[in-house]
Scaffold this motif. Structure first.
Motif, PDB file in Angstrom:
ATOM      1  N   GLY A  57       0.787  -1.219   0.000  1.00 34.09           N
ATOM      2  CA  GLY A  57       0.000   0.000   0.000  1.00 34.09           C
ATOM      3  C   GLY A  57       0.821   1.272   0.000  1.00 34.09           C
ATOM      4  O   GLY A  57       0.293   2.358   0.188  1.00 34.09           O
ATOM      5  N   THR A  58       2.117   1.148  -0.217  1.00 32.21           N
ATOM      6  CA  THR A  58       2.977   2.333  -0.175  1.00 32.21           C
ATOM      7  C   THR A  58       3.049   3.040  -1.517  1.00 32.21           C
ATOM      8  O   THR A  58       3.303   4.228  -1.578  1.00 32.21           O
ATOM      9  CB  THR A  58       4.412   1.964   0.233  1.00 32.21           C
ATOM     10  OG1 THR A  58       4.959   1.089  -0.763  1.00 32.21           O
ATOM     11  CG2 THR A  58       4.454   1.301   1.590  1.00 32.21           C
ATOM     12  N   GLU A  59       2.831   2.292  -2.598  1.00 26.47           N
ATOM     13  CA  GLU A  59       2.959   2.802  -3.964  1.00 26.47           C
ATOM     14  C   GLU A  59       4.312   3.474  -4.202  1.00 26.47           C
ATOM     15  O   GLU A  59       4.453   4.354  -5.032  1.00 26.47           O
ATOM     16  CB  GLU A  59       1.809   3.752  -4.307  1.00 26.47           C
ATOM     17  CG  GLU A  59       0.463   3.061  -4.300  1.00 26.47           C
ATOM     18  CD  GLU A  59      -0.668   3.960  -4.705  1.00 26.47           C
ATOM     19  OE1 GLU A  59      -0.417   5.021  -5.293  1.00 26.47           O
ATOM     20  OE2 GLU A  59      -1.820   3.581  -4.430  1.00 26.47           O
ATOM     21  N   GLN A  60       5.303   3.062  -3.423  1.00 29.00           N
ATOM     22  CA  GLN A  60       6.661   3.565  -3.608  1.00 29.00           C
ATOM     23  C   GLN A  60       7.578   2.392  -3.921  1.00 29.00           C
ATOM     24  O   GLN A  60       7.650   1.437  -3.163  1.00 29.00           O
ATOM     25  CB  GLN A  60       7.159   4.289  -2.358  1.00 29.00           C
ATOM     26  CG  GLN A  60       6.399   5.557  -2.062  1.00 29.00           C
ATOM     27  CD  GLN A  60       6.928   6.247  -0.822  1.00 29.00           C
ATOM     28  OE1 GLN A  60       7.762   5.712  -0.098  1.00 29.00           O
ATOM     29  NE2 GLN A  60       6.440   7.445  -0.566  1.00 29.00           N
ATOM     30  N   MET A  61       8.268   2.504  -5.029  1.00 27.54           N
ATOM     31  CA  MET A  61       9.195   1.456  -5.417  1.00 27.54           C
ATOM     32  C   MET A  61      10.546   1.723  -4.761  1.00 27.54           C
ATOM     33  O   MET A  61      10.953   2.865  -4.593  1.00 27.54           O
ATOM     34  CB  MET A  61       9.315   1.396  -6.935  1.00 27.54           C
ATOM     35  CG  MET A  61       7.977   1.032  -7.587  1.00 27.54           C
ATOM     36  SD  MET A  61       8.029   1.020  -9.370  1.00 27.54           S
ATOM     37  CE  MET A  61       8.947  -0.448  -9.680  1.00 27.54           C
ATOM     38  N   ARG A  62      11.226   0.659  -4.416  1.00 29.76           N
ATOM     39  CA  ARG A  62      12.548   0.784  -3.804  1.00 29.76           C
ATOM     40  C   ARG A  62      13.585   1.112  -4.867  1.00 29.76           C
ATOM     41  O   ARG A  62      13.499   0.652  -6.000  1.00 29.76           O
ATOM     42  CB  ARG A  62      12.949  -0.520  -3.127  1.00 29.76           C
ATOM     43  CG  ARG A  62      12.125  -0.851  -1.935  1.00 29.76           C
ATOM     44  CD  ARG A  62      12.634  -2.122  -1.289  1.00 29.76           C
ATOM     45  NE  ARG A  62      11.726  -2.508  -0.225  1.00 29.76           N
ATOM     46  CZ  ARG A  62      11.431  -3.750   0.075  1.00 29.76           C
ATOM     47  NH1 ARG A  62      11.982  -4.739  -0.582  1.00 29.76           N
ATOM     48  NH2 ARG A  62      10.598  -4.019   1.047  1.00 29.76           N
ATOM     49  N   LEU A  63      14.567   1.875  -4.478  1.00 26.52           N
ATOM     50  CA  LEU A  63      15.691   2.168  -5.356  1.00 26.52           C
ATOM     51  C   LEU A  63      16.896   1.378  -4.884  1.00 26.52           C
ATOM     52  O   LEU A  63      17.199   1.339  -3.690  1.00 26.52           O
ATOM     53  CB  LEU A  63      16.019   3.670  -5.346  1.00 26.52           C
ATOM     54  CG  LEU A  63      14.974   4.590  -5.954  1.00 26.52           C
ATOM     55  CD1 LEU A  63      15.404   6.049  -5.800  1.00 26.52           C
ATOM     56  CD2 LEU A  63      14.736   4.267  -7.413  1.00 26.52           C
ATOM     57  N   ASN A  64      17.578   0.749  -5.816  1.00 23.01           N
ATOM     58  CA  ASN A  64      18.808   0.034  -5.525  1.00 23.01           C
ATOM     59  C   ASN A  64      19.948   0.934  -5.990  1.00 23.01           C
ATOM     60  O   ASN A  64      20.460   0.778  -7.100  1.00 23.01           O
ATOM     61  CB  ASN A  64      18.821  -1.318  -6.240  1.00 23.01           C
ATOM     62  CG  ASN A  64      20.030  -2.133  -5.910  1.00 23.01           C
ATOM     63  OD1 ASN A  64      20.714  -1.874  -4.924  1.00 23.01           O
ATOM     64  ND2 ASN A  64      20.303  -3.117  -6.741  1.00 23.01           N
ATOM     65  N   LEU A  65      20.318   1.892  -5.148  1.00 27.11           N
ATOM     66  CA  LEU A  65      21.285   2.914  -5.527  1.00 27.11           C
ATOM     67  C   LEU A  65      22.712   2.372  -5.483  1.00 27.11           C
ATOM     68  O   LEU A  65      23.080   1.652  -4.562  1.00 27.11           O
ATOM     69  CB  LEU A  65      21.165   4.125  -4.603  1.00 27.11           C
ATOM     70  CG  LEU A  65      19.813   4.830  -4.616  1.00 27.11           C
ATOM     71  CD1 LEU A  65      19.748   5.911  -3.540  1.00 27.11           C
ATOM     72  CD2 LEU A  65      19.532   5.412  -5.982  1.00 27.11           C
ATOM     73  N   SER A  66      23.476   2.752  -6.492  1.00 28.67           N
ATOM     74  CA  SER A  66      24.883   2.363  -6.534  1.00 28.67           C
ATOM     75  C   SER A  66      25.637   3.330  -7.452  1.00 28.67           C
ATOM     76  O   SER A  66      25.036   4.023  -8.276  1.00 28.67           O
ATOM     77  CB  SER A  66      25.047   0.928  -7.038  1.00 28.67           C
ATOM     78  OG  SER A  66      24.602   0.827  -8.378  1.00 28.67           O
ATOM     79  N   PHE A  67      26.961   3.362  -7.278  1.00 24.18           N
ATOM     80  CA  PHE A  67      27.830   4.106  -8.189  1.00 24.18           C
ATOM     81  C   PHE A  67      28.229   3.176  -9.330  1.00 24.18           C
ATOM     82  O   PHE A  67      28.593   2.024  -9.092  1.00 24.18           O
ATOM     83  CB  PHE A  67      29.113   4.575  -7.477  1.00 24.18           C
ATOM     84  CG  PHE A  67      28.927   5.797  -6.643  1.00 24.18           C
ATOM     85  CD1 PHE A  67      28.844   7.060  -7.227  1.00 24.18           C
ATOM     86  CD2 PHE A  67      28.840   5.703  -5.263  1.00 24.18           C
ATOM     87  CE1 PHE A  67      28.687   8.191  -6.467  1.00 24.18           C
ATOM     88  CE2 PHE A  67      28.672   6.828  -4.484  1.00 24.18           C
ATOM     89  CZ  PHE A  67      28.586   8.076  -5.081  1.00 24.18           C
ATOM     90  N   PHE A  68      28.154   3.661 -10.552  1.00 28.65           N
ATOM     91  CA  PHE A  68      28.580   2.874 -11.704  1.00 28.65           C
ATOM     92  C   PHE A  68      28.901   3.835 -12.841  1.00 28.65           C
ATOM     93  O   PHE A  68      28.399   4.961 -12.877  1.00 28.65           O
ATOM     94  CB  PHE A  68      27.493   1.867 -12.124  1.00 28.65           C
ATOM     95  CG  PHE A  68      26.174   2.503 -12.457  1.00 28.65           C
ATOM     96  CD1 PHE A  68      25.892   2.916 -13.755  1.00 28.65           C
ATOM     97  CD2 PHE A  68      25.225   2.707 -11.473  1.00 28.65           C
ATOM     98  CE1 PHE A  68      24.689   3.510 -14.058  1.00 28.65           C
ATOM     99  CE2 PHE A  68      24.013   3.302 -11.774  1.00 28.65           C
ATOM    100  CZ  PHE A  68      23.738   3.712 -13.073  1.00 28.65           C
ATOM    101  N   PRO A  69      29.742   3.400 -13.776  1.00 29.56           N
ATOM    102  CA  PRO A  69      30.064   4.276 -14.905  1.00 29.56           C
ATOM    103  C   PRO A  69      28.878   4.400 -15.861  1.00 29.56           C
ATOM    104  O   PRO A  69      28.228   3.403 -16.192  1.00 29.56           O
ATOM    105  CB  PRO A  69      31.258   3.603 -15.577  1.00 29.56           C
ATOM    106  CG  PRO A  69      31.279   2.216 -15.071  1.00 29.56           C
ATOM    107  CD  PRO A  69      30.515   2.167 -13.786  1.00 29.56           C
ATOM    108  N   LEU A  70      28.603   5.606 -16.282  1.00 33.64           N
ATOM    109  CA  LEU A  70      27.511   5.855 -17.219  1.00 33.64           C
ATOM    110  C   LEU A  70      27.686   5.045 -18.499  1.00 33.64           C
ATOM    111  O   LEU A  70      26.713   4.618 -19.107  1.00 33.64           O
ATOM    112  CB  LEU A  70      27.431   7.354 -17.539  1.00 33.64           C
ATOM    113  CG  LEU A  70      26.353   7.776 -18.531  1.00 33.64           C
ATOM    114  CD1 LEU A  70      24.968   7.451 -17.997  1.00 33.64           C
ATOM    115  CD2 LEU A  70      26.480   9.252 -18.845  1.00 33.64           C
ATOM    116  N   CYS A  71      28.942   4.789 -18.876  1.00 28.86           N
ATOM    117  CA  CYS A  71      29.206   4.042 -20.107  1.00 28.86           C
ATOM    118  C   CYS A  71      28.614   2.630 -20.061  1.00 28.86           C
ATOM    119  O   CYS A  71      28.340   2.040 -21.102  1.00 28.86           O
ATOM    120  CB  CYS A  71      30.690   4.013 -20.433  1.00 28.86           C
ATOM    121  SG  CYS A  71      31.698   3.139 -19.229  1.00 28.86           S
ATOM    122  N   GLU A  72      28.380   2.059 -18.875  1.00 27.47           N
ATOM    123  CA  GLU A  72      27.716   0.752 -18.792  1.00 27.47           C
ATOM    124  C   GLU A  72      26.296   0.834 -19.336  1.00 27.47           C
ATOM    125  O   GLU A  72      25.835  -0.070 -20.024  1.00 27.47           O
ATOM    126  CB  GLU A  72      27.689   0.237 -17.349  1.00 27.47           C
ATOM    127  CG  GLU A  72      29.011  -0.264 -16.838  1.00 27.47           C
ATOM    128  CD  GLU A  72      28.937  -0.797 -15.416  1.00 27.47           C
ATOM    129  OE1 GLU A  72      27.805  -0.939 -14.860  1.00 27.47           O
ATOM    130  OE2 GLU A  72      30.001  -1.079 -14.847  1.00 27.47           O
TER     131      GLU A  72
END
Length: 188
Positions: A57-72
């Motif tokens: 009932g939260t209607e909020q999705m979890r974020l799996n935050l990480s550092f990564f190169p934009l080129c990926e």
């Protein structure tokens, strides 16, 4: 690409090495299947996250935050679109261009990589459906508002565009343009 494997010959109780030579067509097919399966896994993870948020009932999705190169992300998108174009019977005159000239190749970002890919793939897929020839261009630039840096993603195409009804409902959830007979794919 050469693949070798050991096979047992039951009649002679001998082990034999079998080698298979794959041509470029088979390699392209394998790469397409690999990208497609990765895309499906990403979609399943997104749907699982959506279902979890809905059930809580939260209607909020979890974020799996990480550092990564934009080129990926840009390499994934380039490979993904190249395979879509190669395997399409109607888009052979289409070019996919990524313009990230203002961003160094080793530029790291901090976000949810899977969700960023999913968002960009969804928008680029919509461009792909309605752009049979010409180009789809993804422009990535560094911007800032009040000294807070961010990345801007701009997708341009030479496709047929959107009619008034589609533009009016663009940001309404669960709304699609069913009057558009050009598109036979998608869920809306």
């Amino acid at each position: 690409l050469l693949e070798c494997g050991e096979q047992e010959d039951n009649n002679n109780n001998n082990n034999q090495i079998a080698c298979f030579q794959y041509g470029q067509s088979e390699v392209d097919d394998f790469n397409f299947l690999s990208l497609t399966s990765n895309d499906c896994v990403g979609m399943i993870k997104s749907y699982e996250d959506f279902a979890r948020a809905f059930s809580e009932g939260t209607e909020q999705m979890r974020l799996n935050l990480s550092f990564f190169p934009l080129c990926e992300v840009t390499k994934y998108l380039q490979d993904w679109m190249n395979m879509k174009i190669i395997h399409s019977h109607t888009h052979s005159e289409l070019a996919f261009i990524i313009n990230a000239n203002s961003i160094p190749g080793n530029y790291y970002i901090y976000t949810d990589q899977l969700k960023l890919k999913r968002i960009l793939i969804n928008i680029i897929s919509n461009s792909f459906k309605f752009t049979l020839s010409g180009s789809i261009t993804l422009v990535i630039s560094k911007e800032s508002i009040n000294c807070v840096p961010y990345l801007k993603f701009l997708i341009k195409d030479t496709g047929s565009g959107m009619n008034e009804v589609t533009l009016k409902n663009l940001f309404n959830p669960y709304c699609s343009n069913n009057d558009d007979k050009r598109n036979k794919e998608g869920c809306g």
